[in-house]
Design a protein around this motif. Structure first.
Motif, mmCIF file in Angstrom:
data_model
loop_
_atom_site.group_PDB
_atom_site.id
_atom_site.type_symbol
_atom_site.label_atom_id
_atom_site.label_comp_id
_atom_site.label_asym_id
_atom_site.label_seq_id
_atom_site.Cartn_x
_atom_site.Cartn_y
_atom_site.Cartn_z
ATOM 1 N N VAL A 28 28.755 43.157 -40.469
ATOM 2 C CA VAL A 28 29.638 44.171 -39.892
ATOM 3 C C VAL A 28 29.038 44.749 -38.615
ATOM 4 C CG1 VAL A 28 30.728 46.420 -40.239
ATOM 5 C CG2 VAL A 28 30.601 44.789 -42.136
ATOM 6 N N ALA A 29 27.807 45.256 -38.720
ATOM 7 C CA ALA A 29 27.172 45.898 -37.569
ATOM 8 C C ALA A 29 25.673 45.981 -37.798
ATOM 9 C CB ALA A 29 27.741 47.297 -37.354
ATOM 10 N N SER A 30 24.930 46.103 -36.709
ATOM 11 C CA SER A 30 23.492 46.289 -36.824
ATOM 12 C C SER A 30 22.991 47.147 -35.680
ATOM 13 C CB SER A 30 22.766 44.943 -36.833
ATOM 14 O OG SER A 30 22.904 44.296 -35.589
ATOM 15 N N ILE A 31 21.795 47.683 -35.871
ATOM 16 C CA ILE A 31 21.189 48.552 -34.869
ATOM 17 C C ILE A 31 19.694 48.259 -34.846
ATOM 18 C CG2 ILE A 31 20.829 50.446 -36.515
ATOM 19 C CD1 ILE A 31 21.642 52.365 -34.198
ATOM 20 N N ASN A 32 19.098 48.322 -33.666
ATOM 21 C CA ASN A 32 17.669 48.047 -33.577
ATOM 22 C C ASN A 32 16.864 49.264 -34.009
ATOM 23 O OD1 ASN A 32 18.084 49.703 -31.364
ATOM 24 N ND2 ASN A 32 16.710 48.532 -30.029
ATOM 25 N N THR A 85 22.998 47.979 -30.274
ATOM 26 C CA THR A 85 23.837 47.727 -31.443
ATOM 27 C C THR A 85 24.606 46.420 -31.283
ATOM 28 O OG1 THR A 85 25.646 49.017 -30.465
ATOM 29 C CG2 THR A 85 24.143 50.191 -31.941
ATOM 30 N N SER A 86 25.078 45.918 -32.420
ATOM 31 C CA SER A 86 25.865 44.692 -32.433
ATOM 32 C C SER A 86 26.955 44.844 -33.478
ATOM 33 C CB SER A 86 24.973 43.498 -32.765
ATOM 34 O OG SER A 86 25.714 42.299 -32.793
ATOM 35 N N TYR A 87 28.137 44.287 -33.192
ATOM 36 C CA TYR A 87 29.269 44.430 -34.098
ATOM 37 C C TYR A 87 29.992 43.099 -34.297
ATOM 38 C CZ TYR A 87 28.696 49.402 -33.139
ATOM 39 O OH TYR A 87 28.194 50.680 -33.029
ATOM 40 N N ALA A 88 30.559 42.953 -35.475
ATOM 41 C CA ALA A 88 31.459 41.831 -35.690
ATOM 42 C C ALA A 88 32.719 42.071 -34.871
ATOM 43 C CB ALA A 88 31.813 41.727 -37.175
ATOM 44 N N ASP A 89 33.341 40.998 -34.425
ATOM 45 C CA ASP A 89 34.544 41.133 -33.603
ATOM 46 C C ASP A 89 35.638 41.907 -34.332
ATOM 47 O OD1 ASP A 89 34.291 37.840 -32.043
ATOM 48 O OD2 ASP A 89 33.374 39.760 -31.527
ATOM 49 N N SER A 90 35.693 41.760 -35.628
ATOM 50 C CA SER A 90 36.760 42.380 -36.407
ATOM 51 C C SER A 90 36.672 43.907 -36.455
ATOM 52 C CB SER A 90 36.764 41.828 -37.827
ATOM 53 O OG SER A 90 35.522 42.082 -38.456
ATOM 54 N N THR A 96 31.212 52.405 -35.581
ATOM 55 C CA THR A 96 30.045 52.784 -34.795
ATOM 56 C C THR A 96 28.847 52.953 -35.714
ATOM 57 O OG1 THR A 96 31.465 54.000 -33.238
ATOM 58 C CG2 THR A 96 29.099 54.451 -33.157
ATOM 59 N N ILE A 97 27.772 52.261 -35.402
ATOM 60 C CA ILE A 97 26.544 52.376 -36.188
ATOM 61 C C ILE A 97 25.540 53.222 -35.419
ATOM 62 C CG2 ILE A 97 25.616 50.199 -35.263
ATOM 63 C CD1 ILE A 97 24.254 49.751 -37.988
ATOM 64 N N THR A 98 24.910 54.138 -36.134
ATOM 65 C CA THR A 98 23.881 54.991 -35.541
ATOM 66 C C THR A 98 22.746 55.163 -36.552
ATOM 67 O OG1 THR A 98 24.983 56.985 -36.356
ATOM 68 C CG2 THR A 98 25.508 56.299 -34.108
ATOM 69 N N ARG A 99 21.626 55.662 -36.077
ATOM 70 C CA ARG A 99 20.522 55.909 -37.002
ATOM 71 C C ARG A 99 19.790 57.178 -36.600
ATOM 72 N NH1 ARG A 99 16.697 50.856 -37.017
ATOM 73 N NH2 ARG A 99 15.432 52.160 -38.424
ATOM 74 N N ASN A 100 19.234 57.846 -37.592
ATOM 75 C CA ASN A 100 18.409 59.020 -37.390
ATOM 76 C C ASN A 100 17.069 58.709 -38.035
ATOM 77 O OD1 ASN A 100 17.062 61.513 -37.625
ATOM 78 N ND2 ASN A 100 19.003 62.632 -37.647
ATOM 79 N N ASN A 101 16.100 58.290 -37.242
ATOM 80 C CA ASN A 101 14.814 57.873 -37.788
ATOM 81 C C ASN A 101 14.047 59.031 -38.413
ATOM 82 O OD1 ASN A 101 15.219 55.174 -37.175
ATOM 83 N ND2 ASN A 101 14.226 55.341 -35.174
ATOM 84 N N LEU A 116 14.233 42.034 -41.093
ATOM 85 C CA LEU A 116 12.872 41.523 -41.056
ATOM 86 C C LEU A 116 12.222 41.768 -39.694
ATOM 87 C CD1 LEU A 116 13.561 38.112 -42.813
ATOM 88 C CD2 LEU A 116 12.205 39.995 -43.754
ATOM 89 N N ARG A 117 13.036 42.045 -38.711
ATOM 90 C CA ARG A 117 12.538 42.230 -37.345
ATOM 91 C C ARG A 117 13.001 43.577 -36.787
ATOM 92 N NH1 ARG A 117 10.740 37.370 -35.150
ATOM 93 N NH2 ARG A 117 11.195 35.523 -36.404
ATOM 94 N N SER A 118 12.621 43.837 -35.546
ATOM 95 C CA SER A 118 12.942 45.129 -34.921
ATOM 96 C C SER A 118 14.403 45.243 -34.532
ATOM 97 C CB SER A 118 12.061 45.339 -33.689
ATOM 98 O OG SER A 118 12.328 44.349 -32.721
ATOM 99 N N TRP A 119 15.135 44.160 -34.597
ATOM 100 C CA TRP A 119 16.565 44.161 -34.308
ATOM 101 C C TRP A 119 17.298 43.628 -35.537
ATOM 102 C CZ3 TRP A 119 18.271 39.049 -34.388
ATOM 103 C CH2 TRP A 119 17.266 38.080 -34.276
ATOM 104 N N GLY A 120 18.610 43.762 -35.534
ATOM 105 C CA GLY A 120 19.378 43.361 -36.690
ATOM 106 C C GLY A 120 20.215 42.127 -36.453
ATOM 107 N N PRO A 121 19.885 40.999 -37.048
ATOM 108 C CA PRO A 121 20.677 39.777 -36.867
ATOM 109 C C PRO A 121 21.988 39.840 -37.644
ATOM 110 C CG PRO A 121 18.958 39.394 -38.462
ATOM 111 C CD PRO A 121 18.736 40.786 -37.933
ATOM 112 N N ASP A 122 22.840 38.864 -37.434
ATOM 113 C CA ASP A 122 24.142 38.867 -38.100
ATOM 114 C C ASP A 122 24.189 37.938 -39.317
ATOM 115 O OD1 ASP A 122 25.892 36.760 -35.633
ATOM 116 O OD2 ASP A 122 24.125 36.423 -36.880
ATOM 117 N N THR A 123 23.041 37.595 -39.838
ATOM 118 C CA THR A 123 22.981 36.735 -41.021
ATOM 119 C C THR A 123 22.252 37.440 -42.155
ATOM 120 O OG1 THR A 123 20.953 35.732 -40.189
ATOM 121 C CG2 THR A 123 23.011 34.604 -39.684
#
Length: 123
Positions: free
Chosen positions: A47-51, A57-62, A68-73, A99-106
């Protein structure tokens, strides 16, 4: 279950919901976080990811333009704001720590998962 997803519920088409993903065991670290969803009988979809810094951020086309994805560290929490909800958004929504500093779509790019929260959108 390392993460705690909440905020799901039953809404009508066009309504909004905000999901939260809490990280009480501090698994986020310097990793990306993603949201996925799974409808009955279907695979778990991105659906979405955030670094980790929250500035990419990254989003699915749908869902692009509606979610909107956000984070409060400081609070170890990631949010998914969902606007203009549609019946096809109905699913169990899961958050996951990447697993990494960014969020993949898999799915394979994530290590820790929440228990899921159900979102039902009626027409």
């Amino acid at each position: 279950v390392q993460l705690q997803a909440s905020g799901g519920g039953w809404v009508q088409a066009g309504d909004s919901l905000t999901l939260s993903c809490a990280d009480p065991k501090r698994t986020f670290g310097n990793n990306g976080v993603g949201w996925f969803r799974q409808a009955p009988g279907k695979e778990r979809d991105f659906v979405a990811s955030i670094n980790w810094r929250g500035d990419s951020t990254s989003y699915a086309d749908s869902v692009k333009g509606r979610f909107t994805i956000t984070r409060n560290n400081a609070k170890n929490t990631v949010y998914l704001r969902m606007d203009s909800l549609k019946p096809e958004d109905t699913a169990v929504y899961y958050c996951a720590s990447a697993l990494r500093s960014w969020g993949p779509d898999t799915v394979s790019g994530y290590r820790y998962w929440g228990q899921g929260t159900l979102v039902t959108v009626s027409s």
